[in-house]
Design a protein around this motif. Structure first.
Motif, PDB file in Angstrom:
ATOM      1  N   GLY A 176       8.963  10.102   1.267  1.00  0.00           N
ATOM      2  CA  GLY A 176       7.597  10.296   1.722  1.00  0.00           C
ATOM      3  C   GLY A 176       6.586   9.285   1.241  1.00  0.00           C
ATOM      4  O   GLY A 176       5.373   9.490   1.393  1.00  0.00           O
ATOM      5  N   TRP A 177       7.050   8.174   0.647  1.00  0.00           N
ATOM      6  CA  TRP A 177       6.152   7.132   0.157  1.00  0.00           C
ATOM      7  C   TRP A 177       6.004   6.039   1.209  1.00  0.00           C
ATOM      8  O   TRP A 177       6.993   5.605   1.807  1.00  0.00           O
ATOM      9  CB  TRP A 177       6.693   6.507  -1.128  1.00  0.00           C
ATOM     10  CG  TRP A 177       6.655   7.403  -2.328  1.00  0.00           C
ATOM     11  CD1 TRP A 177       7.324   8.585  -2.492  1.00  0.00           C
ATOM     12  CD2 TRP A 177       5.921   7.188  -3.524  1.00  0.00           C
ATOM     13  NE1 TRP A 177       7.050   9.119  -3.721  1.00  0.00           N
ATOM     14  CE2 TRP A 177       6.186   8.283  -4.380  1.00  0.00           C
ATOM     15  CE3 TRP A 177       5.062   6.187  -3.961  1.00  0.00           C
ATOM     16  CZ2 TRP A 177       5.623   8.398  -5.645  1.00  0.00           C
ATOM     17  CZ3 TRP A 177       4.504   6.285  -5.231  1.00  0.00           C
ATOM     18  CH2 TRP A 177       4.782   7.385  -6.060  1.00  0.00           C
ATOM     19  N   SER A 178       4.777   5.573   1.411  1.00  0.00           N
ATOM     20  CA  SER A 178       4.551   4.431   2.297  1.00  0.00           C
ATOM     21  C   SER A 178       3.592   3.468   1.617  1.00  0.00           C
ATOM     22  O   SER A 178       2.495   3.840   1.209  1.00  0.00           O
ATOM     23  CB  SER A 178       3.986   4.884   3.648  1.00  0.00           C
ATOM     24  OG  SER A 178       2.761   5.582   3.487  1.00  0.00           O
ATOM     25  N   SER A 179       4.035   2.218   1.468  1.00  0.00           N
ATOM     26  CA  SER A 179       3.248   1.190   0.787  1.00  0.00           C
ATOM     27  C   SER A 179       2.179   0.633   1.705  1.00  0.00           C
ATOM     28  O   SER A 179       2.354   0.564   2.922  1.00  0.00           O
ATOM     29  CB  SER A 179       4.167   0.064   0.309  1.00  0.00           C
ATOM     30  OG  SER A 179       3.412  -1.032  -0.155  1.00  0.00           O
TER      31      SER A 179
ATOM     32  N   VAL B  68       1.436   9.067  -0.005  1.00  0.00           N
ATOM     33  CA  VAL B  68       2.596   9.947  -0.078  1.00  0.00           C
ATOM     34  C   VAL B  68       2.344  11.193   0.759  1.00  0.00           C
ATOM     35  O   VAL B  68       1.203  11.633   0.934  1.00  0.00           O
ATOM     36  CB  VAL B  68       2.934  10.349  -1.530  1.00  0.00           C
ATOM     37  CG1 VAL B  68       3.190   9.130  -2.390  1.00  0.00           C
ATOM     38  CG2 VAL B  68       1.809  11.196  -2.137  1.00  0.00           C
ATOM     39  N   LYS B  69       3.430  11.760   1.256  1.00  0.00           N
ATOM     40  CA  LYS B  69       3.332  13.021   1.982  1.00  0.00           C
ATOM     41  C   LYS B  69       4.681  13.731   1.918  1.00  0.00           C
ATOM     42  O   LYS B  69       5.721  13.096   1.703  1.00  0.00           O
ATOM     43  CB  LYS B  69       2.941  12.771   3.438  1.00  0.00           C
ATOM     44  CG  LYS B  69       3.934  11.941   4.233  1.00  0.00           C
ATOM     45  CD  LYS B  69       3.447  11.735   5.656  1.00  0.00           C
ATOM     46  CE  LYS B  69       4.457  10.894   6.449  1.00  0.00           C
ATOM     47  NZ  LYS B  69       4.009  10.686   7.863  1.00  0.00           N
ATOM     48  N   GLY B  70       4.636  15.026   2.048  1.00  0.00           N
ATOM     49  CA  GLY B  70       5.866  15.796   2.067  1.00  0.00           C
ATOM     50  C   GLY B  70       6.199  16.407   0.727  1.00  0.00           C
ATOM     51  O   GLY B  70       5.701  15.981  -0.323  1.00  0.00           O
ATOM     52  N   ALA B  71       7.081  17.377   0.758  1.00  0.00           N
ATOM     53  CA  ALA B  71       7.445  18.144  -0.429  1.00  0.00           C
ATOM     54  C   ALA B  71       8.283  17.357  -1.419  1.00  0.00           C
ATOM     55  O   ALA B  71       8.385  17.718  -2.594  1.00  0.00           O
ATOM     56  CB  ALA B  71       8.194  19.411  -0.011  1.00  0.00           C
ATOM     57  N   GLN B  72       8.889  16.254  -0.979  1.00  0.00           N
ATOM     58  CA  GLN B  72       9.789  15.485  -1.857  1.00  0.00           C
ATOM     59  C   GLN B  72       9.102  14.310  -2.538  1.00  0.00           C
ATOM     60  O   GLN B  72       9.735  13.582  -3.306  1.00  0.00           O
ATOM     61  CB  GLN B  72      10.977  14.961  -1.038  1.00  0.00           C
ATOM     62  CG  GLN B  72      11.909  16.039  -0.520  1.00  0.00           C
ATOM     63  CD  GLN B  72      13.054  15.425   0.258  1.00  0.00           C
ATOM     64  OE1 GLN B  72      12.855  14.783   1.294  1.00  0.00           O
ATOM     65  NE2 GLN B  72      14.262  15.603  -0.246  1.00  0.00           N
TER      66      GLN B  72
END
Length: 336
Positions: free
Chosen positions: A273-276, A247-251
């Motif tokens: 901001g999620w990447s599997s 995950v990345k980012g403020a959201q």
């Protein structure tokens, strides 16, 4: 096999049931003789299900109210442990070793269950391992006492446990077993897989075809019953259980699932901001959760089979423990 006992179906009128209860022979420690609640319950069972009132009066004359059960169910919930403390409870060398032994001992039945229901052997073994340490801790309370105590003396959840008591008497009649002989947890969960009576009647199976369902002393029936439960709750053969994510980012935290039900799909999570780590379709609804592991936070996507595990116990950490124990069992056996 468990002690068998015939249940009569002769009805009597509700009028006089309380008097009949009061006049019943009083067993040592009996707590429900003369209870209006019990009289009403017996009237319902005779009217709606054809039980013999005299037999139920005799039965409840031997039921005991257990204060220890009321204390246990009323105890304030413990603060939820973080994953780094929860995981070591179930992922132990002893549980893995015993699980491998159980798997080998019941290999044929587990393979047959996997073929019939599509549920992997290691998942079935893991459930039984998490629930009762492969039958080593199935509970020492008489189920009749547990359910009577909670149905008649625990108002916050009385309707639920009254229904479970009803289901328990019905399964005792259907299986022709003496309800006084059956034991389980303080909440009435029973046998190697810890089924509540309603789950027993809905999902338990006679997997060895001997004419009776015995999840207490017959691992074959327990194995088939767990597989049946998962099949009925949406387990899909051959599909994965979870996918780890970055995950990345403020959201990113907006993607976390509240509760268990999968609401957001993979595409919506990607926008937050999620990447599997795995290729997943954008339309797939998942349970997105974070675990506080020993090495820091971990982010996971629970797939449909993960949701199926949560139908057994509505806890993300429970489902993850079952999944990771199943993986450990496979590894311990040297399987891919």
């Amino acid at each position: 096999m468990l002690t068998m006992r015939r249940w009569a179906t002769r009805k009597v009128q509700w009028v006089g049931l309380t008097a009949l209860l009061s006049a019943a022979p009083v067993a040592s420690g009996a707590d429900y003789v003369g209870s209006p609640q019990v009289a009403e319950f017996i009237a319902e069972m005779t009217r709606d299900y054809g039980f013999a009132a005299e037999q139920l009066v005799e039965l409840f004359g031997q039921a005991q109210r257990k204060q220890v059960i009321l204390d246990a169910i009323s105890r304030p919930a413990e603060k939820v442990k973080p994953w780094k403390d929860y995981r070591p409870i179930f992922l132990t060398d002893a549980r893995i070793k015993r699980g491998v032994d159980f798997w080998r001992e019941h290999e044929e039945d587990l393979a047959r269950a996997e073929k019939a229901y599509g549920v992997p052997a290691q998942v079935i073994v893991s459930i039984i391992g998490v629930e009762t340490f492969y039958g080593g801790n199935t509970g020492n309370y008489r189920v009749l006492d547990a359910l009577s105590t909670l149905a008649f003396d625990y108002p916050p959840r009385a309707p639920f446990f009254r229904q479970q008591l009803k289901e328990f008497l019905l399964l005792s009649r259907e299986e022709q077993v003496d309800p006084l002989t059956l034991k389980g947890s303080y909440a009435g969960a029973m046998g190697l897989p810890q089924f509540m009576p309603s789950s027993f009647r809905a999902y338990a199976v006679d997997f060895d075809n001997d004419g009776h369902i015995d999840i207490w002393g017959n691992p074959t029936d327990a194995i088939g019953s767990v597989a049946s439960y998962f099949k009925h709750h949406g387990w899909k053969a051959g599909l994965p259980v979870v996918s780890q994510a970055d995950v990345k980012g403020a959201q990113a935290d907006q993607g976390l699932t509240e509760g268990i039900e999968p609401v957001k799909n993979v595409g919506q999570l990607r926008a937050l901001g999620w990447s599997s780590h795995d290729a997943l379709g954008d339309d797939l609804r998942v349970t997105a959760f974070r675990l506080e592991a020993a090495g820091g936070p971990e982010y996971w996507l629970g797939l449909p089979n993960f949701y199926a595990i949560t139908r057994y116990n509505r806890s993300v950490m429970y489902a993850m423990a079952v999944h990771q124990l199943s993986e450990s069992l496979v590894k311990a056996r040297g399987f891919k």
